[in-house]
Design an enzyme around this catalytic site. Structure first.
Site, PDB file in Angstrom:
ATOM      1  N   TYR A  64       7.156  -8.994   7.566  1.00  0.00           N
ATOM      2  CA  TYR A  64       5.864  -8.735   6.904  1.00  0.00           C
ATOM      3  C   TYR A  64       5.470  -7.288   7.161  1.00  0.00           C
ATOM      4  O   TYR A  64       5.662  -6.780   8.275  1.00  0.00           O
ATOM      5  CB  TYR A  64       4.777  -9.664   7.461  1.00  0.00           C
ATOM      6  CG  TYR A  64       4.341 -10.677   6.431  1.00  0.00           C
ATOM      7  CD1 TYR A  64       3.829 -10.246   5.202  1.00  0.00           C
ATOM      8  CD2 TYR A  64       4.443 -12.037   6.667  1.00  0.00           C
ATOM      9  CE1 TYR A  64       3.453 -11.175   4.238  1.00  0.00           C
ATOM     10  CE2 TYR A  64       4.061 -12.958   5.705  1.00  0.00           C
ATOM     11  CZ  TYR A  64       3.572 -12.515   4.490  1.00  0.00           C
ATOM     12  OH  TYR A  64       3.199 -13.411   3.540  1.00  0.00           O
ATOM     13  N   ASP A 241       3.250   4.382 -18.678  1.00  0.00           N
ATOM     14  CA  ASP A 241       4.154   3.354 -18.159  1.00  0.00           C
ATOM     15  C   ASP A 241       5.548   3.733 -18.657  1.00  0.00           C
ATOM     16  O   ASP A 241       5.872   3.552 -19.832  1.00  0.00           O
ATOM     17  CB  ASP A 241       3.706   1.991 -18.698  1.00  0.00           C
ATOM     18  CG  ASP A 241       4.625   0.859 -18.247  1.00  0.00           C
ATOM     19  OD1 ASP A 241       5.743   1.136 -17.785  1.00  0.00           O
ATOM     20  OD2 ASP A 241       4.218  -0.312 -18.397  1.00  0.00           O
TER      21      ASP A 241
END
Ligand code: DSN
Length: 478
Positions: A64, A241
């Site tokens: 994590y 994008d």
């Protein structure tokens, strides 16, 4: 590296997997066999290098690492910091960007991170300001109500879906269409090209907070300098994008007005299309938006995927090598050869050709819907996808277009002569496919008639075309 290092690595990995769940090992092996045999023309797919693939299969997957480099919500992230910092450094150097955020898990996630950063930067909201300086506990119910109203009612102007824009640019099937009041600009019906005067007109009238450029099915370059001028005139943040053409930017095929990085306030991308990295996303921006972008996790994203960031670092390092520029140029040369081959044989192409990595065939010229053409080509060993064409009478499900792209076949080494042969195969299948009918005799937009013997013959020809260009030649699974 010795040739058999790759075989050893993948064989050993499969052996370990097979001992636990042999069906997964078999499916992985079958996927390689299928990819080796098919003529992959899906414009958004590619073949990542063995080093990129191997960087994903390890214990980084177990960690994590919410937060960013040096500022994590978990202890023990020193090695994750190393790979995340490396990936970001390679991205900054490759694209000439001031800041790179390499955590997004996909293109949608990258766009959401960018939308959040722009909203946080631009929307005048006292409640948001309080929330940003972490005085969240001081916010009243009325503040939260105001915050939602102010953030949730902003305007976005992007390219229409049927002109080649992307779902995540404010269209209703995506969350962005629920978040933003969206309007779109199309293309000129006569030429199929972006009409910058029309974009400017729409921007002046609509006054968007965000002007978006970028596409997944527009076969031409976009002039980002002009788009930025339009954004500046109306006070919009200019977002590009570049998911589809990031490899062409990295490889310096798109430079000057056509390189989004110097012109946009913020640029998003995926890393697995023409850029040839692992599946994932990335955001590039200047210092003004960097702090908000870095809040991507946990603001927008779930825990980062350190194994994928490791693979991004490897793939971005590969893209910085001189041979990547050659690869990027060959992608465009191949797309143009494919377009020329189709045009010479009588196909109808949106915009009449291409100057990027993709070609959009209007298959109404063959009397077919996109759905019929896609399936007939698939039966013949040619993997493509159906796509709307501008003002498509068949809508987004059946469509009238077939989108084909060259990044994957170019990675395999196919060149312009093979593209002409590919055009011949596609044209041959589409001229010999006819629309089918429903059981009640009415015309079907999905059913089609194609002689299976022809489909088999073309499949054989497609395999033959690929024999000189083995996929992952150093990988022998035995
Ligand atoms: N699904 C990608 C494509 O095929 O273009 C875009 O998200």
């Amino acid at each position: 590296m010795s040739l058999n290092a790759e075989s050893t690595a993948f064989r050993s990995a499969l052996e370990v997997i097979r001992a636990v769940e042999p069906r997964v090992a078999d499916a992985i092996g079958a996927e390689l066999a299928d990819q080796r045999e098919s003529l992959k023309l899906i414009a958004s797919e590619n073949y990542a290098s063995p080093a990129t693939l191997l960087a994903m299969g390890n214990w980084f997957s177990d960690k994590y690492a919410e937060g960013t480099v040096g500022r994590r919500f978990y202890a023990g992230c020193q090695n994750v910091d190393t790979v995340e910092a490396l990936a970001a450094e390679h991205a900054r150097e490759l694209f000439g960007a001031a800041h790179a955020y390499v955590q997004p898990h996909s293109g949608i996630d990258a766009n959401l991170v960018a939308f959040w950063a722009i909203l946080a930067d631009r929307v005048e909201s006292p409640a948001l300001k309080k929330a940003q300086v972490r005085q969240v506990n001081e916010l009243t119910e009325a503040d939260w109500f105001a915050l939602r109203r102010e953030l949730g009612n902003q305007r976005m102007l992007g390219m229409s879906l049927d002109a080649g824009g992307h779902l995540t640019h404010g269209f209703r099937p995506n969350i962005s269409g629920k978040m933003f009041d969206q309007r779109s600009y199309g293309t000129d019906p006569a030429t199929g090209l972006v009409d910058y005067d029309k974009v400017a007109e729409a921007a002046r009238e609509f006054k968007p907070l965000i002007l978006v450029a970028g596409y997944s099915a527009y076969p031409r370059k976009v002039n980002f300098r002009i788009m930025r001028e339009i954004a500046d005139e109306v006070g919009a943040t200019f977002m590009v994008d570049m998911a589809h053409f990031a490899g062409l930017v990295a490889g310096k095929v798109f430079t000057g007005d056509f390189d989004p990085v110097p012109h946009a306030h913020i640029v998003t991308t995926t890393t697995h299309k023409s850029l040839r990295g692992p599946r994932g996303g990335m955001v590039l921006c200047g210092p003004e938006l960097a702090d908000q972008v870095d809040r991507g996790c946990p603001m927008v994203l779930g825990g980062p995927l350190p194994h994928v960031m490791a693979a991004k670092a490897v793939a971005l390092a590969e893209a910085r090598r001189p041979d990547f520029a050659d690869y990027a140029q060959r992608i465009v040369d191949n797309a143009q050869a494919l377009a020329d081959g189709l045009l010479r044989r009588g196909a109808k192409l949106v915009t009449g050709g291409t100057d990027n990595h993709l070609v959009l065939i209007d298959v109404s010229g063959y009397g077919l819907t996109g759905r019929q053409a896609e399936q007939a080509l698939l039966d013949s060993g040619i993997v493509t996808n159906r796509n709307s064409v501008p003002q498509d009478p068949n809508g987004a499900w059946y469509t009238s277009g077939i989108r084909i792209g060259t990044p994957a076949l170019t990675s395999r080494g196919l060149g312009t002569a093979e593209m002409d042969a590919t055009a011949e195969l596609i044209h041959n299948v589409l001229t010999q496919t006819t629309p089918g009918s429903n059981p009640d005799g009415t015309p079907s937009k999905a059913k089609y008639v194609l002689d299976p013997a022809l489909a088999d013959k073309v499949s054989g020809q497609a395999s033959e075309l690929l024999t000189g260009f083995p996929l992952y030649p150093a990988v022998d699974l035995g």
